[in-house]
Enzyme design. Structure first.
Site, PDB file in Angstrom:
ATOM      1  N   SER A   1     -25.108  19.374   8.339  1.00 58.12           N
ATOM      2  CA  SER A   1     -25.571  18.929   9.789  1.00 58.12           C
ATOM      3  C   SER A   1     -26.651  17.695   9.523  1.00 58.12           C
ATOM      4  O   SER A   1     -27.296  17.743   8.313  1.00 58.12           O
ATOM      5  CB  SER A   1     -26.556  20.265  10.224  1.00 58.12           C
ATOM      6  OG  SER A   1     -27.313  19.612  11.145  1.00 58.12           O
TER       7      SER A   1
ATOM      8  N   THR B   1     -21.492  15.254  17.278  1.00 60.30           N
ATOM      9  CA  THR B   1     -21.675  16.238  18.251  1.00 60.30           C
ATOM     10  C   THR B   1     -21.769  15.726  19.906  1.00 60.30           C
ATOM     11  O   THR B   1     -22.908  14.876  19.945  1.00 60.30           O
ATOM     12  CB  THR B   1     -23.028  17.326  17.896  1.00 60.30           C
ATOM     13  OG1 THR B   1     -22.755  17.873  16.869  1.00 60.30           O
ATOM     14  CG2 THR B   1     -23.134  18.176  19.092  1.00 60.30           C
TER      15      THR B   1
ATOM     16  N   TYR C   1     -25.689  13.442  15.346  1.00 58.70           N
ATOM     17  CA  TYR C   1     -26.187  13.531  16.617  1.00 58.70           C
ATOM     18  C   TYR C   1     -26.474  11.681  16.799  1.00 58.70           C
ATOM     19  O   TYR C   1     -26.676  11.125  15.834  1.00 58.70           O
ATOM     20  CB  TYR C   1     -27.457  14.116  16.898  1.00 58.70           C
ATOM     21  CG  TYR C   1     -27.142  15.505  16.979  1.00 58.70           C
ATOM     22  CD1 TYR C   1     -26.572  16.164  17.902  1.00 58.70           C
ATOM     23  CD2 TYR C   1     -27.913  16.199  15.950  1.00 58.70           C
ATOM     24  CE1 TYR C   1     -26.322  17.443  18.035  1.00 58.70           C
ATOM     25  CE2 TYR C   1     -27.823  17.763  16.077  1.00 58.70           C
ATOM     26  CZ  TYR C   1     -27.075  18.207  16.960  1.00 58.70           C
ATOM     27  OH  TYR C   1     -27.097  19.685  17.018  1.00 58.70           O
TER      28      TYR C   1
ATOM     29  N   LYS D   1     -17.230  16.757  18.432  1.00 60.69           N
ATOM     30  CA  LYS D   1     -17.441  18.337  18.526  1.00 60.69           C
ATOM     31  C   LYS D   1     -18.241  18.681  19.862  1.00 60.69           C
ATOM     32  O   LYS D   1     -19.209  18.170  20.202  1.00 60.69           O
ATOM     33  CB  LYS D   1     -18.482  18.780  17.519  1.00 60.69           C
ATOM     34  CG  LYS D   1     -18.813  20.334  17.228  1.00 60.69           C
ATOM     35  CD  LYS D   1     -19.351  20.588  15.923  1.00 60.69           C
ATOM     36  CE  LYS D   1     -19.567  22.098  16.086  1.00 60.69           C
ATOM     37  NZ  LYS D   1     -20.960  22.315  16.904  1.00 60.69           N
TER      38      LYS D   1
ATOM     39  N   HIS E   1     -20.994  24.766  21.473  1.00 60.26           N
ATOM     40  CA  HIS E   1     -22.129  24.750  20.656  1.00 60.26           C
ATOM     41  C   HIS E   1     -22.918  25.946  20.433  1.00 60.26           C
ATOM     42  O   HIS E   1     -23.974  26.374  20.598  1.00 60.26           O
ATOM     43  CB  HIS E   1     -23.191  23.766  21.403  1.00 60.26           C
ATOM     44  CG  HIS E   1     -24.100  23.269  20.305  1.00 60.26           C
ATOM     45  ND1 HIS E   1     -23.954  21.774  20.178  1.00 60.26           N
ATOM     46  CD2 HIS E   1     -25.069  23.531  19.691  1.00 60.26           C
ATOM     47  CE1 HIS E   1     -24.977  21.367  19.190  1.00 60.26           C
ATOM     48  NE2 HIS E   1     -25.772  22.574  18.960  1.00 60.26           N
TER      49      HIS E   1
END
Lengths: 343, 343, 343, 343
Positions: D99, D149, D123, D213, D237
């Site tokens: 992440s 994402t 992100y 995603k 999510h």
């Protein structure tokens, strides 16, 4: 009154008999749930200042569609017994159906409650003379119709009664002055050979209209028309015979569509609210039978308790007509009901 | 007897083995629930004074459709073991299927319970000689058919057994006089390479009819016809192999429609009531296997306990035929069942 | 705040009135459940840095679609009463609908909260002069629209109120300075003869736009267009009138499709989350009414408590627009919702 | 490990963050339930002695389809943090996705666990330079793909975090050495203006394959193909963004059908069993992401605990292939799944 209160009032054995059902009681529970699988779809801005719940039943106008279902052994529920429920029907203008398993004689009911519209429920017994005598006695004491139960060729598989050994002391019509009988002994009197031919013959001989109680299929409803029946009751015998059988309301529409008004269609099983009756009428039923709800009222308060239950049902139906925007019960149609979106 | 009583009787490890299933036990629970997703739609006014529950199975008329399913290690459930369940089948005219994981030798069962109609269940083991010897021994001691389990190429994912480390002391057919084995060790004997060709060959060599247990798809049912099988059992192995697998009853109709009577179709999984069997026959099955219900009876009361379970199933089916207005089991058809409207 | 906390705050009688519903409260519970029967189907990679929740209502742009539903007797919930909820609406730019069963006079609300966009809810009473006076007073004190409740020809069947005997002390508009009345006495003032003709006449005379609250059928929605209504509220009166009636959201789509933009369509019943409102808009509603959620906020914290509820709803809708990839509320369409696959 | 055990291990705030979801957590709960709405329909008598769970992902063959989902702040779950889950992925040949909210730097993960196949989750932040630097650093330290994402333009509506005020101390990539931040502060860094054009540009510049995603719609899946993405993750999510959003598995089939193999399709949300993954592959997914299950393993036992979870998933998938009669994962097709008949 909830089920636990009823158990305390009646004791385990009688409660098991009155409140129980067949097998795992899936159908027993579903009878009550089945009505709530229909949602109501009201109309507005109709003048509902005067509502009319009346229906036509066996050619006569009745002020509302509620009929007290035949129920056996009512003195086991309350000392008022059948006089209590017949009196409650008289108090509320309901049709009253006396069970052939009555614990008060048909003549005594007729004498004590002369004003109620009375029908007589009949099993066809192995000893046909018993049935014949019952019909004659019923007709002569003013019973206006016969309700022949056709879903009881043999007794249902009721485990509560098997465990409790519930016995019956007062089925006077069948066993005047006799010893107490278990339900199994009583069930053994039923004739499992009865066919549509017997019904046709009975319809010819009865001298009063014949209704068949326990029809669930459209093809059987057609046969009932052919046999000369004046009406049928779409019913699974209160979930007391064969578990996982379809509920009355779930079987109703194909039956209504098959008979096309050629005989009266009643439905029973799980009716606890006036709007349940509104749904039945909207689907095409002509009237509804109410059994256990009235019995619970009888157990709680005798004639008054039973009448309270009927009074509330009538009031709830009246309220339903107002809030559905359909002041006349005869105008209820399928546009007022829809499969419930809730689970 | 409820599950907690069974756990007390058997202890955690054996209870986990007998009562448990694969994964989160969704299929295990659903097997029982699946039958109640079908509602019954009875007919009335048929002469049901004589009911006939008989079915034809492998070319012979049987008085009723109940077959005791093969179950492993029965002495872990009760000292009567396989002699108890075989005796119960004899007492009730049920077909008896002896598991190849038996804790009593096939010959001993044959000797002790000579009158029961016996079939022998077979896994195909890696050591094919074991399987061949088992077939020979079974045939020579009067087992009339082979039930080859085809849904067990490897052991299922059973978390209760993984936790308990359940071991088996008496799988005499596989391990005479040997040490206790875990189920994982026993499962490792199974041959995961078996294909339809092997089945065809086995059908040729067996000398007695072959049934395949564990079919869930119509295409596999067709292949079973082609392989020369005399019957199939639509089954998910009691929910013990792969969780979230479809139940037998939910897989039944396409299979019945595919085979079109070219072989016998049995179904198992979750049958607890005689009316479950009526539903199976109505959908087109020829017979039903009952496993855990009989095992619970064995655990509770040995041969007598197991026989009580079968007796009740037979009586409930008989009652169902009467109350469905279908006195002959062979006349049950799909008009008697409908998807249950309840949730 | 959960229901038990609310009961403690309000006491049984007032809680029963505010939180209760008709009959067995199936519809009451389903109103809340109904929104979760729709699943959301978001889009991604849209610039959502600026969201616009605004809707057009009665020809004016509003910053968001939330309208405070008319609710009776608010001083029984909190001393702030109608001034609290009107103030909360002012604080959050919500439209405020004052109930004709208000416990604060329309003029006092207008004077105390001058800046809020105010509509006035009206029952048509038997004494038409009361209704006429209310309309005049409302119009003259700046109420911009009339919300005529059309699903209340008679009172609903509310068992909590029957048991509690809930009485009302402050329905000032109807009973200035009068004695406490039971809800049944108040309900008896309603005129059950009102029809579409009366509505047409009222629409002509009112001088301000007319909305009809309590429409559930497409045919009635068409009639509302014909009668000159500016809007309708698809509503079952919070589940307080006829139990098992369809929820607003379940009735919404046919209504929207029938009116085709010829009047504004609002929906209420069970909205508790901003994403419920997003679903309503996606199905074609122009705005939503929120009642009990605001009332609970009032009970808990007066004007501030009610404003907190509205603030959260607005924020949740804003979040929903961002996460749906649909920054403008007016662009929500049916592709964003789908029947929920969960049970 | 059940949820209560996890709460004890982590404390309320971190547990709320890791175990919680948006709104009323309807989607959170449904993610897990959604897989059990598919039933399995096994085939038999296939040689399953050798099973092959391998899939092709981004052009490379992987031994199984399990990918460790990107999860933020893992040191708040266990001191092993990202090194624990990356190590577990290495131990089990799973792909590991780090992440961008990692509490261990991408370079440190690369150095400590060099052998794992690593992807980097991104992100797009308002400060595009942060994103650009992260991409460069990830590529240079051997991350083989970027997982962007796209369902997080703004933070979800998470009430547990609002209540707990959960703060994060170690998001090193974003805030090296900085003070503790609330999740709301971190969420405010996200750029809500990102559109498909930005993605196209990122795909051009990244130098490594790009996966998106958070896709749930077929039209967005088409756009992903057009934007040059190498893959998409059908995901909501983890139920953490917008409550009542459709689950991944319920959105999967239209997406698979739209992309027709032009990019890789992964799915996540609620996968807890190997047979869930079998269902995903049968519906057409190329791989699955597993998040919370691995996180729970990490919380319980660090690297070993996380590896145990992955090992069991791999073993359960292998078992599923055997018991489905489909030894090669690539041969799973929709005939092996059917809507579950259970409720």
């Amino acid at each position: 009154m909830d089920d636990e209160d009823l158990r305390e009032l009646l004791g385990d054995a009688a409660h098991g008999y009155f409140a129980g059902g067949a097998g795992d009681e899936i159908t027993l529970r579903d009878n009550m749930a089945s009505w709530s699988r229909l949602a109501l779809h009201p109309r507005v801005l109709v003048d509902v200042s005067r509502r009319d719940s009346s229906v036509e039943l066996l050619g006569r106008r009745r002020p509302h569609p509620f009929v007290v279902a035949p129920m056996a052994y009512q003195r086991h529920a309350h000392a008022d017994g059948e006089l209590g429920t017949a009196g409650a029907a008289a108090d509320t203008d309901a049709v009253y159906v006396l069970s052939s398993q009555t614990t008060t004689s048909p003549a005594d009911v007729a004498a004590a409650v002369p004003d109620v519209d009375r029908w007589f429920q009949l099993y066809v017994f192995k000893d046909r003379q018993i049935s014949r005598d019952l019909v004659t006695a019923a007709r002569e004491t003013g019973y206006e119709a016969l309700v022949v139960t056709v879903d009881f060729p043999i007794g249902g598989w009721r485990e509560r009664d098997r465990r409790s050994g519930f016995t019956v002391e007062h089925p006077v019509a069948l066993n005047p002055g006799g010893r107490a009988l278990t339900t199994a002994e009583l069930f053994a009197l039923h004739d499992p050979t009865v066919t549509w031919d017997d019904i046709g013959q009975l319809a010819d001989e009865a001298g009063i209209p014949l209704l068949l109680k326990g029809i669930l299929r459209a093809d059987d409803a057609e046969r009932a028309v052919d046999a000369g029946a004046a009406g049928i009751v779409v019913s699974n015998h209160g979930g007391r015979q064969l578990d996982t059988t379809l509920s009355g309301v779930d079987a109703l529409v194909p039956v209504v569509d098959a008979v096309q008004g050629r005989l009266d269609v009643l439905v029973d099983g799980g009716i606890r609210r006036g709007w349940d009756a509104a749904k039945a009428l909207a689907l095409g039923a002509d009237a509804v039978m109410v059994g256990r709800a009235v019995l619970a009222g009888l157990a709680r308060g005798g004639r008054t308790g039973a009448a309270d239950v009927l009074t509330q049902l009538v009031a709830e139906l009246d309220t339903s007509l107002a809030l559905l925007g359909c002041p006349n019960a005869r105008d209820l149609d399928r546009s007022f009901v829809t499969p419930a979106p809730w689970p």
